[in-house]
Motif scaffolding. Structure first.
Motif, short mmCIF file in Angstrom:
data_model
loop_
_atom_site.label_atom_id
_atom_site.label_comp_id
_atom_site.label_asym_id
_atom_site.label_seq_id
_atom_site.Cartn_x
_atom_site.Cartn_y
_atom_site.Cartn_z
N ALA A 129 0.78 -1.17 0.03
CA ALA A 129 -0.09 0.02 -0.16
C ALA A 129 0.96 1.36 -0.06
O ALA A 129 1.68 1.29 0.68
N THR A 130 0.59 2.28 -0.94
CA THR A 130 1.44 3.37 -1.13
C THR A 130 0.43 4.74 -0.89
O THR A 130 -0.39 4.67 -1.71
N GLU A 148 4.59 7.17 1.93
CA GLU A 148 5.24 6.10 2.70
C GLU A 148 4.54 4.74 1.95
O GLU A 148 3.42 4.70 1.42
N HIS A 149 5.36 3.63 2.17
CA HIS A 149 5.00 2.31 1.74
C HIS A 149 4.68 1.48 2.86
O HIS A 149 5.58 1.54 3.73
N ARG A 150 3.78 0.55 2.82
CA ARG A 150 3.57 -0.43 3.72
C ARG A 150 3.23 -1.92 3.18
O ARG A 150 2.68 -2.05 2.28
N PHE A 151 3.95 -2.73 3.89
CA PHE A 151 3.66 -4.06 3.37
C PHE A 151 2.81 -4.80 4.48
O PHE A 151 2.72 -4.84 5.66
N ARG A 152 1.62 -5.54 3.76
CA ARG A 152 0.50 -6.30 4.72
C ARG A 152 0.42 -7.50 4.20
O ARG A 152 0.04 -7.89 3.28
N GLU A 153 0.60 -8.21 5.17
CA GLU A 153 0.27 -9.84 5.10
C GLU A 153 -0.08 -10.61 6.32
O GLU A 153 0.44 -10.48 7.27
N LEU A 156 0.62 -8.79 9.80
CA LEU A 156 1.83 -7.89 9.62
C LEU A 156 1.43 -6.60 8.79
O LEU A 156 0.25 -6.53 7.94
N ASP A 157 1.68 -5.42 9.48
CA ASP A 157 1.73 -4.16 8.78
C ASP A 157 2.91 -3.25 9.07
O ASP A 157 3.03 -2.72 9.93
N LEU A 158 4.03 -3.34 8.20
CA LEU A 158 4.95 -2.93 8.17
C LEU A 158 5.45 -1.73 7.18
O LEU A 158 5.06 -2.16 6.06
N ARG A 159 5.99 -0.78 7.91
CA ARG A 159 6.60 0.42 7.11
C ARG A 159 7.91 -0.07 6.17
O ARG A 159 8.75 -0.71 6.85
#
Length: 227
Positions: A129-130, A148-153, A156-159
Motif C-alpha cells: 500500500a502506497t 509512505e509504503h507499507r507491506f501487509r500480510e 503484519l503491517d510494516l513500513r
C-alpha cells in the motif's frame, strides 16, 4: 461525492488540470464512467542488473515490469467499483504487450481520509500500500508523488524502509496538438538511484460503467481492509 482524486486535491487544484485530465481523473461512481487508454510506451527501462531480481519477484504478483523495450503497445483500464469493504475503488491496470508475452502492472486506488491521500494498493493481492499525493502543475498537467509504503500480510503491517523502498513520480499531461495523453513514470531509490520507469502516450475511450461492468480478472484476488 466527487472522484477520489478531486477529494484529495480539492476543487481549486483539481480544476487547474487540463480539461481532458479532469475527465480522466473524474472516473468514479459519480461520473458513472470507465476509461480505457490505448497507446504505445516509447520506452520501458530498469536500473542496474541487481534490480532485475526484485522486479521479477514483484512481477509474480503483477507489480512492476521486469523487462525493457521500446515502442511497446499497452492499455490502461480505469474502472470504478465498490470493493468488498464498501469503498469506492478505481482500477489502474496496465498491460504491456512485450515480446514473449504480456505483462501486467496492477493497482487499485481508494481515497483515505485518515491519511489525506489517494491510497494505492499494488498487485493482485494488495500486499503493498502506497500513499499518493497528486498536485496540479502550472501547465495543467498532473504530478503524483508517492509517500509512505507499507507491506501487509496477515497480521503484519510494516513500513517499508527507505533502503529497499522506491520513490515514485508520475507525470501525466494532455497534448492538444496530437489529441493524446502523455505519461512518464519514474521510480528511484534514494540510495541506489533509478530503479524502473516508462514513458509513452495514449488515447482514451470512455464507457458507461453500468453497461460494461468490471470485467473478469480486473479486480485483485485479495482486498486489503486496512487503510
Amino acid at each position: 461525492m466527487t472522484s477520489i482524486f478531486q477529494r484529495v486535491m480539492g476543487d481549486r487544484a483539481f480544476n487547474r488540470l487540463h480539461p481532458q485530465l479532469r475527465r480522466r481523473f473524474s472516473v468514479g461512481l459519480e461520473s458513472g464512467e470507465a476509461c480505457t487508454g490505448r497507446g504505445v510506451m516509447d520506452r520501458i527501462w530498469h536500473g542496474p542488473a541487481f534490480v532485475k531480481p526484485f522486479l521479477a519477484l514483484g512481477a509474480s504478483r503483477n507489480i512492476l515490469v521486469p523487462r525493457t523495450g521500446t515502442d511497446i503497445p499497452f492499455t490502461i483500464e480505469n474502472v470504478p467499483y465498490v470493493d468488498s469493504h464498501g469503498r469506492e475503488t478505481v482500477t489502474f491496470v496496465r498491460t504491456f504487450a512485450l515480446p514473449g508475452g504480456p505483462r501486467r502492472f496492477d493497482a487499485t486506488m481508494v481515497h483515505s481520509p485518515e491519511r489525506d491521500c489517494v491510497l494505492d494498493y499494488l498487485g493482485t493481492h494488495q500486499h503493498l500500500a502506497t500513499d499518493l499525493h497528486p498536485t496540479a502543475e502550472p501547465d495543467g498537467s498532473l504530478l503524483i508523488r508517492s509517500g509512505e509504503h507499507r507491506f501487509r500480510e496477515g497480521p503484519l503491517d510494516l513500513r517499508v524502509p527507505a533502503l529497499i523502498g522506491g520513490e515514485a513520480e508520475v507525470r501525466e499531461s494532455f497534448d492538444d496538438s496530437t489529441g493524446r495523453f502523455r505519461i512518464r513514470v519514474r521510480v528511484t531509490n534514494r540510495y541506489f538511484g533509478p530503479l524502473f520507469g516508462y514513458e509513452g502516450s495514449f488515447t482514451a475511450e470512455y464507457s458507461d460503467v453500468d453497461a460494461c461492468g468490471v470485467r473478469a480478472g480486473l479486480r485483485p484476488v485479495r482486498e486489503e481492509e486496512r487503510a
